[in-house]
Structures are given as structure tokens and as C-alpha cells.
Write an enzyme that holds these catalytic residues in place. Structure first.
Site, PDB file in Angstrom:
ATOM      1  N   GLY A  23     -88.881  13.656  13.899  1.00  0.00           N
ATOM      2  CA  GLY A  23     -88.203  14.436  14.332  1.00  0.00           C
ATOM      3  C   GLY A  23     -88.989  16.259  13.286  1.00  0.00           C
ATOM      4  CB  VAL A  30     -87.741  14.970  10.064  1.00  0.00           C
ATOM      5  CG1 VAL A  30     -87.085  13.614   9.099  1.00  0.00           C
ATOM      6  CG2 VAL A  30     -87.145  16.412  10.110  1.00  0.00           C
ATOM      7  CE  LYS A  45     -84.665  20.652   7.296  1.00  0.00           C
ATOM      8  NZ  LYS A  45     -83.945  20.621   7.411  1.00  0.00           N
ATOM      9  CG  ASP A 139     -78.489  25.718  14.175  1.00  0.00           C
ATOM     10  OD1 ASP A 139     -78.347  26.711  14.940  1.00  0.00           O
ATOM     11  OD2 ASP A 139     -79.290  25.360  13.406  1.00  0.00           O
TER      12      ASP A 139
HETATM   13  N1  LIG Z   1     -82.038  12.375   8.148  1.00  0.00           N
HETATM   14  C1  LIG Z   1     -82.309  12.265   9.474  1.00  0.00           C
HETATM   15  N2  LIG Z   1     -82.942  11.020  10.197  1.00  0.00           N
HETATM   16  C2  LIG Z   1     -83.356  10.886  11.517  1.00  0.00           C
HETATM   17  N3  LIG Z   1     -84.004  12.085  11.995  1.00  0.00           N
HETATM   18  C3  LIG Z   1     -83.578  13.426  11.272  1.00  0.00           C
HETATM   19  C4  LIG Z   1     -83.049  13.483   9.853  1.00  0.00           C
HETATM   20  N4  LIG Z   1     -83.082  14.995  10.005  1.00  0.00           N
HETATM   21  C5  LIG Z   1     -83.539  15.197  10.742  1.00  0.00           C
HETATM   22  N5  LIG Z   1     -83.953  13.929  12.119  1.00  0.00           N
HETATM   23  C6  LIG Z   1     -84.455  14.284  13.254  1.00  0.00           C
HETATM   24  O1  LIG Z   1     -85.055  16.205  12.563  1.00  0.00           O
HETATM   25  C7  LIG Z   1     -84.798  17.434  13.236  1.00  0.00           C
HETATM   26  C8  LIG Z   1     -85.507  18.495  12.573  1.00  0.00           C
HETATM   27  O2  LIG Z   1     -84.847  18.139  11.775  1.00  0.00           O
HETATM   28  P1  LIG Z   1     -84.008  19.524  10.886  1.00  0.00           P
HETATM   29  O3  LIG Z   1     -83.099  19.664  12.326  1.00  0.00           O
HETATM   30  O4  LIG Z   1     -82.863  19.370   9.693  1.00  0.00           O
HETATM   31  O5  LIG Z   1     -85.185  20.654  10.233  1.00  0.00           O
HETATM   32  P2  LIG Z   1     -84.715  22.567  11.308  1.00  0.00           P
HETATM   33  O6  LIG Z   1     -86.313  22.893  10.784  1.00  0.00           O
HETATM   34  O7  LIG Z   1     -84.402  22.777  10.033  1.00  0.00           O
HETATM   35  O8  LIG Z   1     -84.514  22.359  12.891  1.00  0.00           O
HETATM   36  P3  LIG Z   1     -83.925  23.302  13.554  1.00  0.00           P
HETATM   37  O9  LIG Z   1     -83.483  24.734  12.103  1.00  0.00           O
HETATM   38  O10 LIG Z   1     -84.359  23.426  14.880  1.00  0.00           O
HETATM   39  O11 LIG Z   1     -82.168  22.689  13.734  1.00  0.00           O
HETATM   40  C9  LIG Z   1     -83.497  16.912  14.104  1.00  0.00           C
HETATM   41  O12 LIG Z   1     -83.040  17.323  14.866  1.00  0.00           O
HETATM   42  C10 LIG Z   1     -83.498  15.125  13.867  1.00  0.00           C
HETATM   43  O13 LIG Z   1     -83.857  15.182  14.896  1.00  0.00           O
END
Ligand SMILES: Nc1ncnc2c1ncn2[C@@H]1O[C@H](COP(=O)(O)OP(=O)(O)OP(=O)(O)O)[C@@H](O)[C@H]1O
Length: 656
Positions: A23, A30, A45, A139
């Protein structure tokens, strides 16, 4: 309450083996990973702290919240630690991925109702817990609802969460503009009185629509348009005609969340008692219903990326053809919120005539315009009635605008505030983008990439701009606009920073561009090295106005000078504009327009009152004033209509 594991997760990178990427968001990627000493699969992450636009506070908040929460429906961090300038957050691996990814891979039209009820009930339980602990998530969206292989559901991503009991700076954060535009509550956009946990209830309602249709309402529009539409249009909802497959209780539940007045929205606790959630099934049902037959998460993620890259290539060809047509809209965008030319091009390709907007996403929106700013908790009956009439009911401007009070109450919802709010989000400041700037191609990725054992992701991580595929750099940059993410007030922490043209793209956060137009707003200030300094030179043309460099001098609004221009010719120097320089002028136009509007309204009222008094007397009714009064009434309506449209167009012209 979930039993907090006594396991101690190591805080050293050597104890983890990174596998494939599963992700990516605005600020992070991630990976699936193995915690070697515990022989356990986890998700890690990885955030590049140097590319987080100094949003260290947000990151600190995310890590803190993630390690303190303790609820089965919230994604808790096992531990976190830094490696060089990367922050690693170790968390449970959710093998099903996010609801957004699942929809994108296999359910583009959305899920069926029982699945939605189950997903939303679990998400709502997480919100009940968070709200009871004084936390606003801010969010809530399908991309942040994760599913494990056993069907368990967890709400993730606390990057923009805020605590309602905070004081000082953190209290102020509740007056800030965060979230993802399509999911963002009107009060968050409006910036009038701050907001509270009811903002999550709005986002929850939008998420319900997202799960029902496969995308959030307005998701095809650029963020600024989403802001306008959220503020101006009646709340989106499930349509009684179009969404026949969904139950009345689902429609009702969504309608109770999507009320513009936050006070009229239910609390998460009350919402959980809604009839709709009685349909919810077990986790096992969820696993069977939506995960069975799906490829492993890493593979799905890779396929999705490839698909999006393909789409981009097609889109690119498409809007190359449309270059001429979109030129006008494209130019318009430059002085608005977004300074990324590639972004602007793709936006231009998508923009339709604003007048047509209300019907594009939600066919009954125009009908619902009458309900603008409605503060009445909608009932299924009311909605049903509205929808039953929807095919025949055109927006009736005469009725809408015949009452001055109605008009006046609708005007404050025009988005002046968001414009002000956005002002602080532009990069403004020094030219120093050199020494402190990270070397995007090398060091930032290297510590991280060294740990990735999967060749695929390793290849993708060697160059952060090109990591999605082997596509040419410019194509990759565009491709990356297709995922959504939170709105990061990225410059709120570095208001003095100026980004030169040549460095602006490099200063995009590492994973920023992955978004569609429902994604984050990342405001970039473009300082023009060649900016003409001569007084009076035309530096911008916007529809009916031109702005001269004299307008941009810091003399205050009274020195603003706007003069009509003919035709749609555009100045090449438009692209050299800076956001900071144009904003005062925009502000000034809006102020002037507001003042004029108020003056006209006052005049109308005055004339009306005086005529009214005279018309009350029997003699007057028969005297010469009658035709004049009738004429006045007629023109009053026209004038009001004109005022509203004009004001609207003015804003749209500048912000579109
Ligand atoms: N623990 C996890 N297990 C599996 N997939 C995950 C996990 N955490 C995040 N992901 C995947 O990774 C993607 C991005 O993670 P996350 O949303 O935490 O990043 P971000 O940079 O904060 O994204 P955004 O700000 O766009 O919401 C998620 O939409 C999900 O698909």
C-alpha cells in the site's frame, strides 16, 4: 477491549525482513514484513521524515495515537523507531488490505448492503471508542478501513487525528483544514467555528456512499470544486430511484449522517443503534463475501498500480487531443490552488461546465438545491418525496430567490472562508531549497530500500519519482495522482519556505502524488524568478478580469484594479504568477463583490419597504405606482438571481 499483547516487538531494522509493497499513501509506503525474532508477519509503514513537509507534529500524533489506542476495531502500532530519516511504524498485517483496494480490484460498483452494514458497524464501533476518548479521527474513508484475512475490520491512519481535550496548539488544530476533500464535513471546510467529532459522522456518511457506489460523491472533481460543491449543494445521499438495491434503513442512516448542521447529526453511539446495523453480519461472513477468490494483497496492489499506469497513458493521449479545448480551463487553474502544471492539465481534461455539476454525480442534487443548508434531519419520507418528484422538478430559481431572507441565509455558505484557510497552505518563503533539501534520488530511499528483499519493490524504490513502474518520469508523476489521501496542510509548518520552479517537484513529499482529485490538497507556492516587476504589466487574466502587477503591490485591497478584458486570450505570463501574489487580489475581488452585493440588497430592501408602505394605502394601489412596483418586483428577482450567479461565477472562475 482487546488484550494488549505482552509480546515485545524489536525496535531495530535488522530484526525485520521487508517483503513486497502492499500500500501507499500520501506520506508513506506500507510493506508486508517478517518480524524475525517473533516469526510473525507484520506490516511496516515507512515514512520519510525529510519528505513530510515538516509535519512532524502530525507524525508524532499518529504514532502516539496508534500506540495508545486499545480497541479491536482500531489499528494499533506494535512499535515504532527511526532509521536515518525514515520512521518505521510496525503494526499488525491486515491481509485483506483496505476496502478501497478491494473495491478497486473486484467491486468497482461497490459492495452489497450486508457487507456494507458489517463494515460500517465495525468502523462505527471504532469511532464510538475514539469519540468516547475525546479523539476525532478526521480521515474516515474506505482507504482507511482495513480488513484481515479472518474478516476482522480495523480503522487505520491517525495521521490527522485530533484530540478534543487538547489545549493550546493542538486545540487550534481543530480549527485547521485537514481531511480529504470528498469526505470532509462542511464545517471543516468552512472554518467558521471549528468542529468536533460530528465531522467524523459526516465522513462516515460519505464513506457509506463510497462503499455503496465504489467511489465517494464528487470524487471525479478537483479538490477545490469538491469544496464548493460540498458547501453549495444539498448533501449527497442514496437516491431512491438509482439506488433501488439498497434498503430504506440504509438510505435513512446515510441521510442522518449527511446533514449540514453538525448538531443535527447523531453521535456515533446513537448511530450504532440505528436499525441499519441490525443487518450486520459476522467477520466470517465478511471474509467469505469479499475476500474469497482475491489474489494476495501484494499482487493485487501491483496489478492495481499497473492498471492505473495504463489508464494514465490513455488519459495522457486523451488530453493531448483535448489540449486546445482544455486550454481555457487549464489557464484558469494556474492562479488557483494548484501550481503543478501536469496536475492542471489533467484537471482541465476532467473539468466540465460548472453549471452542469450538480447533476453529474448525483442526479437529484439540483432538485435538492432548495434544501441547501437544510438543518432538518431528513426522513426517508421526505427524501422519498423529493426523489419521486425528481424527474420533473427543475430548480426553480424564481421561488428560490423570491425571498430575500432565503437568499441572505444562503449567501454565507459561499466559500470565502476556505479560500482564506487555503492561504496559509501555500509555500511562501526563502529560496533555500538546496542544502536542506533531501536528495530524492539517493539517500532518502537507500536505507529503506536496502531492507527490501522483494526484487519488485526494490526496483520500484530506487527512484522515488519512478518507482511505480518503468514509465517515463512525467508519466509516472501523473500516474501518481490516482490514489486518494488526506489533505496535508503541508506548509502550515513552514510558511516561510519558497520553492523555486526547478525544485518544486522535488519537494513534493515522497509519496505525495498518489491521488486522484478526491485526494489531498498540496499547495505549492511557485516563485517566479522572471516575474515582471514593471507596474501595470498584465500578469494575469481571469475570465472577465485582468490583474496587473500594480494590483499585486502590497497597498491593500483598495488598490486592486480589475478591468474587463475582451475575448478569452490568455497571457503567457500567467504561468509565472505566484499564489501569494494573486491571493490578495482574489480576496479583494471577493470582498468588493460581497460589499456590492450587500449594498444592492440594502437598496432592494429600502425600495421594497418604501413601496410597501405606499402600496398599503388604498389610494396607492390605484395610482401610478402599481406598474412601477410590479416592474420592481420583477427586476428584484432578476437582480437577485444575477447577483447570486455572478458571485458564484466569480468564485468559480478563480478557484476552478
Ligand atoms: N497494517 C496494514 N496492513 C495492510 N495494508 C495496510 C496496512 N496499513 C496500511 N495499509 C495499506 O497501505 C495504504 C496506505 O497506508 P496509510 O493510509 O497508512 O498511508 P497514508 O500515507 O497515511 O495514506 P493516506 O494518508 O492516503 O490515507 C492503505 O490504504 C492500505 O491499503
Amino acid at each position: 477491549m482487546e488484550h494488549i499483547s505482552e509480546k515485545r516487538y524489536p525496535v531495530s531494522a535488522k530484526d525485520y525482513k521487508l517483503y513486497e509493497e502492499v500500500g501507499e499513501g500520501v506520506s508513506a509506503i506500507v510493506n508486508r514484513a517478517l518480524c524475525i525474532p517473533l516469526n510473525e508477519i507484520v506490516a511496516i509503514k515507512v515514512l520519510d521524515l525529510e519528505r513530510c513537509n515538516n509535519d512532524l507534529d502530525g507524525i508524532r500524533r499518529e504514532v502516539q495515537t496508534m500506540s495508545l489506542i486499545n480497541h479491536p476495531n482500531l489499528l494499533r502500532a506494535h512499535c515504532s523507531f527511526t532509521i536515518g530519516h525514515n520512521l518505521w511504524i510496525v503494526m499488525p498485517y491486515m491481509a485483506g488490505g483496505s476496502c478501497l483496494h478491494i473495491m478497486e480490484s473486484a467491486y468497482p460498483e461497490g459492495f452489497e448492503e450486508l457487507v456494507i452494514a458489517t463494515l460500517l458497524r465495525e468502523t462505527l464501533k471504532a469511532l464510538v471508542y475514539l469519540h468516547a476518548h475525546g479523539q476525532i479521527h478526521r480521515d474516515v474513508k474506505a482507504g482507511n478501513i482495513l480488513i484481515n484475512s479472518d474478516g476482522s475490520v480495523k480503522l487505520a491512519d491517525f495521521g490527522v487525528s485530533a484530540c478534543m481535550f487538547d489545549t493550546g496548539d493542538r486545540q487550534r488544530s481543530r480549527n485547521t483544514f485537514v481531511g480529504t476533500p470528498c469526505w470532509m464535513a462542511p464545517e471543516v471546510m468552512q472554518q467558521l467555528h471549528g468542529y468536533d467529532f460530528k465531522a467524523d459522522i459526516w465522513s462516515f456518511g460519505i464513506t457509506a456512499l463510497e462503499l455503496a457506489h465504489g467511489h465517494a460523491p464528487f470524487s471525479k472533481y478537483p479538490p477545490m470544486k469538491v469544496l464548493l460543491m460540498t458547501l453549495q449543494n444539498a448533501p449527497p445521499g442514496l437516491d431512491y430511484e438509482r439506488d433501488k438495491r439498497f434498503s430504506k434503513s440504509f438510505k435513512e442512516m446515510v441521510a442522518t449522517c449527511l446533514v449540514k448542521d453538525p448538531k443535527k447529526r447523531p453521535t456515533s453511539e446513537k448511530l450504532l443503534k440505528h436499525q441499519f446495523f441490525k443487518h450486520a453480519r459476522s467477520n466470517e461472513y465478511l471474509a467469505r463475501a469479499i475476500l474469497d477468490g482475491l489474489p494476495p494483497l501484494g499482487e493485487r496492489f501491483r496489478l492495481l498500480k499497473a492498471k492505473k499506469a495504463d489508464l494514465l497513458l490513455q488519459n495522457k493521449a486523451l488530453y493531448e487531443d483535448k489540449e486546445q479545448l482544455s486550454q481555457q480551463e487549464y489557464i484558469r487553474g494556474i492562479s488557483a490552488w494548484n501550481f503543478n502544471l501536469e496536475d492542471l492539465k489533467s484537471q482541465a481534461a476532467l473539468i466540465q461546465d460548472f453549471d452542469g455539476i450538480p447533476n453529474a454525480e448525483d442526479p437529484d442534487v439540483s432538485m435538492k438545491q432548495k434544501d441547501r443548508n437544510n438543518n432538518v434531519e431528513p426522513t426517508a419520507e421526505r427524501l422519498s418525496h423529493e426523489r419521486a418528484n425528481h424527474s420533473t422538478t427543475a430548480p426553480c430559481h424564481q421561488d428560490d430567490f423570491s425571498d430575500l431572507h432565503d437568499l441572505e441565509s444562503s449567501l454565507p455558505s459561499f466559500p470565502i472562508k476556505p479560500l482564506q484557510a487555503l492561504k496559509g497552505c501555500f509555500d511562501v518563503g526563502d529560496d533555500d531549497v538546496d542544502g536542506t533539501s533531501p536528495d530524492w534520488k539517493g539517500t532518502a530511499q537507500s536505507d529503506y530500500a536496502a531492507n527490501v528483499v522483494n526484487q519488485e519493490s526494490e526496483a520500484n524504490n530506487t527512484d522515488n519519482l519512478g518507482r511505480s513502474s518503468s514509465l517515463p518520469r512525467n508519466v509516472v508523476a501523473e500516474h501518481k495522482k490516482f490514489l486518494s489521501g488526506p489533505l496535508m496542510p503541508d506548509n502550515a509548518f513552514s510558511p516561510k519556505k519558497i520553492v523555486g520552479d526547478e525544485n518544486r517537484d522535488f519537494l513534493q513529499p515522497k509519496y505525495q502524488p498518489d491521488r486522484n482529485y478526491s485526494g489531498p490538497l498540496l499547495y505549492r507556492q511557485k516563485r517566479d524568478a522572471n516575474n515582471p516587476s514593471s507596474e501595470g504589466a498584465v500578469v494575469q487574466r481571469k475570465g472577465r478580469f485582468k490583474v496587473t502587477s500594480a494590483d499585486l503591490s502590497p497597498k491593500g485591497p483598495t488598490n486592486c484594479y480589475f478591468s474587463p478584458v475582451c475575448g478569452g486570450s490568455t497571457s503567457p505570463s500567467t504561468s509565472n504568477l505566484t499564489a501569494a501574489s494573486v491571493l490578495p487580489s482574489l480576496h479583494c475581488i471577493l470582498q468588493q463583490n460581497t460589499m456590492q452585493r450587500e449594498e444592492i440588497l440594502k437598496l432592494i430592501k429600502y425600495v421594497e419597504q418604501n413601496f410597501g408602505k405606499q402600496m398599503e394605502s388604498a389610494e396607492a394601489a390605484t395610482n401610478d405606482l402599481l406598474p412601477v412596483y410590479v416592474l420592481f418586483s420583477f427586476f428584484k428577482k432578476k437582480l437577485i438571481l444575477f447577483l447570486v450567479q455572478n458571485f458564484l461565477m466569480l468564485i468559480v472562475e478563480f478557484l476552478a
